[in-house]
Design an enzyme around this catalytic site. Structure first.
Site, short mmCIF file in Angstrom:
data_model
loop_
_atom_site.label_atom_id
_atom_site.label_comp_id
_atom_site.label_asym_id
_atom_site.label_seq_id
_atom_site.Cartn_x
_atom_site.Cartn_y
_atom_site.Cartn_z
N TYR A 71 0.86 -1.27 0.17
CA TYR A 71 0.00 0.14 0.13
C TYR A 71 0.95 1.19 0.11
O TYR A 71 0.54 2.37 -0.58
CB TYR A 71 -1.01 -0.13 1.11
CG TYR A 71 -2.19 -0.85 0.76
CD1 TYR A 71 -2.32 -2.04 1.05
CD2 TYR A 71 -3.30 0.00 0.19
CE1 TYR A 71 -3.44 -2.89 0.59
CE2 TYR A 71 -4.41 -0.67 -0.35
CZ TYR A 71 -4.42 -2.36 0.08
OH TYR A 71 -5.50 -2.96 -0.54
N GLN A 105 -15.43 3.94 -6.95
CA GLN A 105 -14.79 2.73 -6.25
C GLN A 105 -13.25 2.98 -6.01
O GLN A 105 -12.66 2.24 -5.35
CB GLN A 105 -14.98 1.55 -7.07
CG GLN A 105 -16.55 1.23 -7.48
CD GLN A 105 -16.72 0.29 -8.62
OE1 GLN A 105 -16.36 -1.05 -8.17
NE2 GLN A 105 -16.81 0.65 -9.68
N VAL A 107 -9.76 4.63 -4.82
CA VAL A 107 -9.30 4.98 -3.42
C VAL A 107 -8.44 6.08 -3.53
O VAL A 107 -7.62 6.16 -2.46
CB VAL A 107 -8.80 3.82 -2.60
CG1 VAL A 107 -9.95 2.80 -2.37
CG2 VAL A 107 -7.55 3.10 -3.40
N HIS A 123 -15.23 2.29 -1.72
CA HIS A 123 -14.39 1.43 -1.36
C HIS A 123 -13.09 2.25 -0.21
O HIS A 123 -12.01 1.57 -0.43
CB HIS A 123 -13.52 0.63 -2.52
CG HIS A 123 -14.66 -0.27 -3.09
ND1 HIS A 123 -14.23 -0.52 -4.43
CD2 HIS A 123 -15.55 -0.74 -2.79
CE1 HIS A 123 -15.16 -1.39 -4.83
NE2 HIS A 123 -16.16 -1.50 -3.96
N CYS A 149 -2.07 1.08 16.53
CA CYS A 149 -3.14 2.39 16.82
C CYS A 149 -2.59 2.75 18.41
O CYS A 149 -2.20 2.23 19.04
CB CYS A 149 -4.17 1.46 17.19
SG CYS A 149 -5.62 2.44 17.99
N GLY A 189 -15.78 3.89 -16.38
CA GLY A 189 -14.48 3.24 -16.48
C GLY A 189 -14.41 2.05 -15.12
O GLY A 189 -13.60 1.88 -14.29
N THR A 190 -15.51 1.35 -15.29
CA THR A 190 -15.62 0.17 -14.27
C THR A 190 -15.83 -1.25 -15.12
O THR A 190 -16.83 -0.99 -16.10
CB THR A 190 -16.54 0.45 -13.19
OG1 THR A 190 -16.53 -0.72 -12.39
CG2 THR A 190 -17.95 0.62 -13.59
N PRO A 216 -13.90 2.01 -22.69
CA PRO A 216 -13.33 1.79 -24.03
C PRO A 216 -13.56 0.05 -24.34
O PRO A 216 -13.90 -0.19 -25.79
CB PRO A 216 -11.74 1.81 -24.13
CG PRO A 216 -11.78 1.71 -22.63
CD PRO A 216 -13.10 2.34 -21.95
P1 OAD Z 1 -11.28 -2.83 -13.27
O1 OAD Z 1 -9.82 -2.90 -13.31
O2 OAD Z 1 -11.85 -4.14 -12.83
O3 OAD Z 1 -11.90 -2.50 -14.29
C1 OAD Z 1 -11.37 -1.23 -15.31
C2 OAD Z 1 -12.13 -0.99 -16.35
O4 OAD Z 1 -12.03 0.48 -16.77
C3 OAD Z 1 -12.17 -1.95 -17.23
O5 OAD Z 1 -13.55 -2.31 -17.77
C4 OAD Z 1 -11.62 -1.17 -18.58
O6 OAD Z 1 -12.11 -1.35 -19.90
C5 OAD Z 1 -11.87 0.36 -18.30
N1 OAD Z 1 -10.91 1.22 -18.66
C6 OAD Z 1 -9.76 1.13 -18.85
N2 OAD Z 1 -9.23 2.36 -19.44
C7 OAD Z 1 -10.14 3.06 -19.53
C8 OAD Z 1 -10.17 4.69 -19.78
N3 OAD Z 1 -9.29 5.16 -19.88
N4 OAD Z 1 -11.51 5.23 -19.59
C9 OAD Z 1 -12.71 4.54 -19.23
N5 OAD Z 1 -12.40 3.13 -18.91
C10 OAD Z 1 -11.32 2.67 -18.79
O7 OAD Z 1 -11.44 -1.75 -12.09
P2 OAD Z 1 -12.95 -1.52 -11.37
O8 OAD Z 1 -14.11 -1.96 -12.08
O9 OAD Z 1 -12.69 -0.16 -10.69
O10 OAD Z 1 -12.11 -3.19 -5.46
O11 OAD Z 1 -12.83 -2.61 -10.20
C11 OAD Z 1 -13.80 -2.51 -9.10
C12 OAD Z 1 -13.09 -2.99 -7.80
O12 OAD Z 1 -12.27 -4.29 -7.96
C13 OAD Z 1 -12.08 -1.90 -7.23
O13 OAD Z 1 -12.65 -0.95 -6.56
C14 OAD Z 1 -11.16 -2.96 -6.34
C15 OAD Z 1 -11.12 -3.87 -7.47
O14 OAD Z 1 -10.58 -5.27 -6.78
C16 OAD Z 1 -11.41 -3.65 -4.24
O15 OAD Z 1 -10.20 -3.60 -3.94
C17 OAD Z 1 -12.46 -3.82 -3.17
#
Ligand code: OAD
Length: 251
Positions: A71, A105, A107, A123, A149, A189-190, A216
């Site tokens: 981290y 989502q 951080v 998150h 702590c 972007g998720t 994308p």
């Molecule tokens: P992911 O890495 O799963 O997904 C990222 C998404 O962003 C993918 O669908 C890509 O196609 C898309 N992407 C990539 N470049 C992009 C851009 N320039 N513009 C728009 N989209 C783009 O990430 P999250 O969906 O955020 O949680 O993942 C969800 C959670 O899983 C996170 O918060 C984390 C992870 O494990 C925890 O750790 C609890």
């Protein structure tokens, strides 16, 4: 105006008439700031590391020093990053529609650094330190390999939500309320793979909202969306803002 991606006029009109826009963002929004996503095949964090080895309470109990090293590496990476045009456009949207609720989502705090207010950190936040025993917020002594702590002596942990852990109560209730109340829901972007965040678009849709995906690579949920804008958020969102800012009839 050189359109870089095809944004339907119907979507622009929908946003122009919107009363409440709810936005859910993921790691893709920070990708153009140099912050790795999780699941992108090549450079995604989970392509290199096993989530269960680094993002679970069990992993922390097994080797807190390893988790803290990881981290601290991510904190340095994020601290050096700058918000990108996508972050700034999302912040700007709040000036163009009556109400915006931004749920992230991520951080990394980049939305806030781009000027977004009242961001719901679904998150948690990577720069926060919390007591592993009771979750109380503290400031870690960075000279300590495993900070402790000051109240109870338990280890401190990064203030992010790990797999198998509950979403912070306030973040959860505010997000469900916004998704149920909005008339436009933007999923940007998720990968829409991690629940309960991935269920918010469905909740918005069943509550009568129009749902939009900006990515994308359209996700497995794409069929549920009313609009799919296949592009990078750093290009799509500024263009959407430009189109929204144009007086109707002057497009
Ligand atoms: P992911 O890495 O799963 O997904 C990222 C998404 O962003 C993918 O669908 C890509 O196609 C898309 N992407 C990539 N470049 C992009 C851009 N320039 N513009 C728009 N989209 C783009 O990430 P999250 O969906 O955020 O949680 O993942 C969800 C959670 O899983 C996170 O918060 C984390 C992870 O494990 C925890 O750790 C609890």
């Amino acid at each position: 105006m050189n359109e870089v991606c095809d944004i339907p006029a119907a979507l622009v009109n929908l946003l122009r008439d919107a009363r409440h826009v709810c936005i859910l963002t993921g790691a893709g929004v920070s990708a153009e700031s140099g912050v790795p996503t999780f699941r992108d095949a090549q450079d995604g964090l989970w392509a290199k590391y096993e989530p269960q080895d680094l993002a679970t309470p069990e992993a922390f109990l097994a080797d807190p020093a390893l988790i803290w090293r990881w981290y601290r590496w991510r904190r340095e990476l994020v601290a050096e990053a700058q918000p990108n045009a996508g972050h700034y456009a999302i912040a700007k949207l709040a000036e163009l529609v009556p109400q915006v609720t931004l749920i992230t989502q991520n951080v990394d705090g980049l939305h806030q650094r781009a000027g977004s207010k009242n961001v719901i950190e679904f998150h948690g936040n990577i720069f926060e330190d919390r007591c592993f025993a009771d979750g109380t917020l503290h400031t870690a002594d960075d000279k300590m390999e495993i900070p402790t702590c000051p109240d109870c002596g338990a280890d401190l942990r990064p203030g992010v939500v790990w797999f198998g852990e509950a979403i912070p109560e306030t973040a959860s209730s505010e997000s469900y309320t916004a998704a149920s109340d909005c008339d436009v829901f933007l999923s940007i972007g998720t990968s829409s793979l991690v629940y309960p965040a991935a269920g918010l678009a469905d909740l918005a849709k069943t509550s009568g909202a129009s749902v939009v995906e900006v990515n994308p690579d359209p996700t497995a949920h794409a069929a549920n969306f009313d609009f799919i804008i296949a592009g990078n958020s750093g290009l799509v969102m500024p263009e959407l803002i430009e189109l929204l800012a144009v007086e109707p009839g002057l497009e």
